[in-house]
Design a protein around this motif. Structure first.
Motif, PDB file in Angstrom:
ATOM      1  N   GLU A  45       0.862  -1.179   0.000  1.00 56.81           N
ATOM      2  CA  GLU A  45       0.000   0.000   0.000  1.00 56.81           C
ATOM      3  C   GLU A  45       0.899   1.229   0.000  1.00 56.81           C
ATOM      4  O   GLU A  45       1.846   1.305   0.769  1.00 56.81           O
ATOM      5  N   HIS A  47       1.070   5.454   0.315  1.00 53.48           N
ATOM      6  CA  HIS A  47       0.359   6.644   0.777  1.00 53.48           C
ATOM      7  C   HIS A  47       1.289   7.854   0.670  1.00 53.48           C
ATOM      8  O   HIS A  47       2.436   7.801   1.110  1.00 53.48           O
ATOM      9  N   PHE A  62       6.546   9.646   0.424  1.00 55.00           N
ATOM     10  CA  PHE A  62       5.530   8.597   0.496  1.00 55.00           C
ATOM     11  C   PHE A  62       5.989   7.484   1.424  1.00 55.00           C
ATOM     12  O   PHE A  62       7.174   7.335   1.718  1.00 55.00           O
ATOM     13  N   ASP A  63       5.017   6.719   1.893  1.00 52.58           N
ATOM     14  CA  ASP A  63       5.257   5.529   2.702  1.00 52.58           C
ATOM     15  C   ASP A  63       4.703   4.327   1.948  1.00 52.58           C
ATOM     16  O   ASP A  63       3.590   4.385   1.428  1.00 52.58           O
ATOM     17  N   SER A  98       7.409  -1.183   6.707  1.00 48.90           N
ATOM     18  CA  SER A  98       7.180  -0.099   5.758  1.00 48.90           C
ATOM     19  C   SER A  98       8.513   0.535   5.375  1.00 48.90           C
ATOM     20  O   SER A  98       9.524   0.344   6.041  1.00 48.90           O
ATOM     21  N   GLU A 115      -1.680  10.764  -8.013  1.00 51.05           N
ATOM     22  CA  GLU A 115      -1.837   9.318  -7.901  1.00 51.05           C
ATOM     23  C   GLU A 115      -0.466   8.689  -7.704  1.00 51.05           C
ATOM     24  O   GLU A 115       0.438   8.884  -8.520  1.00 51.05           O
ATOM     25  N   ARG A 117       1.322   4.921  -6.843  1.00 49.07           N
ATOM     26  CA  ARG A 117       1.043   3.478  -6.737  1.00 49.07           C
ATOM     27  C   ARG A 117       2.318   2.670  -6.927  1.00 49.07           C
ATOM     28  O   ARG A 117       3.306   3.157  -7.482  1.00 49.07           O
TER      29      ARG A 117
END
Length: 124
Positions: A45, A47, A62-63, A98, A115, A117
């Motif tokens: 995931e 984020h 981001f993580d 993470s 976005e 991903r």
């Protein structure tokens, strides 16, 4: 007359401890063999975090969180901001852990649809 030698108690204790150690190792290896999820894949995931201006434009931190116990290597991350695309690769994201990274953009991402991903990974 031959003297009969008895096994010292300390030798019996050492043998018992050795037997317990061997049984413990056999049980642990057996349990891992029976319960291992060899077909399990990483579950990533991504984020977005804070946005930081810099000399090249902006960095979006981001993580990436891996919700699986399987490790992912060479994790490719992509970020899209309008027509601008930024990519990076994380060396690895350990299982149930993470990792952090950043993507560079020329345009200011604040208030715009962004976005981020994961594109793919390798299994180590």
């Amino acid at each position: 007359m031959a003297s009969q030698s008895r096994t010292p108690i300390l030798e019996w204790i050492a043998a018992g401890l050795g037997l317990l150690a061997i049984l413990f190792v056999v049980v642990v290896i057996g349990r891992e063999a029976l319960t291992a999820e060899s077909a399990q894949l990483p579950s990533l995931e991504v984020h977005a975090g804070r946005i930081v201006p810099n000399a090249a434009g902006f960095v979006v931190e981001f993580d990436v969180t891996n919700r699986s116990s399987a490790t992912a290597a060479a994790v490719a991350i992509e970020g899209k901001l309008g027509d601008e695309t930024s990519t990076t690769t994380l060396d690895y994201v350990a299982g149930d852990a993470s990792a952090k990274g950043g993507l560079f953009f020329k345009a200011d991402p604040r208030g715009k649809p962004l976005e981020i991903r994961a594109l793919g990974f390798q299994t180590p």
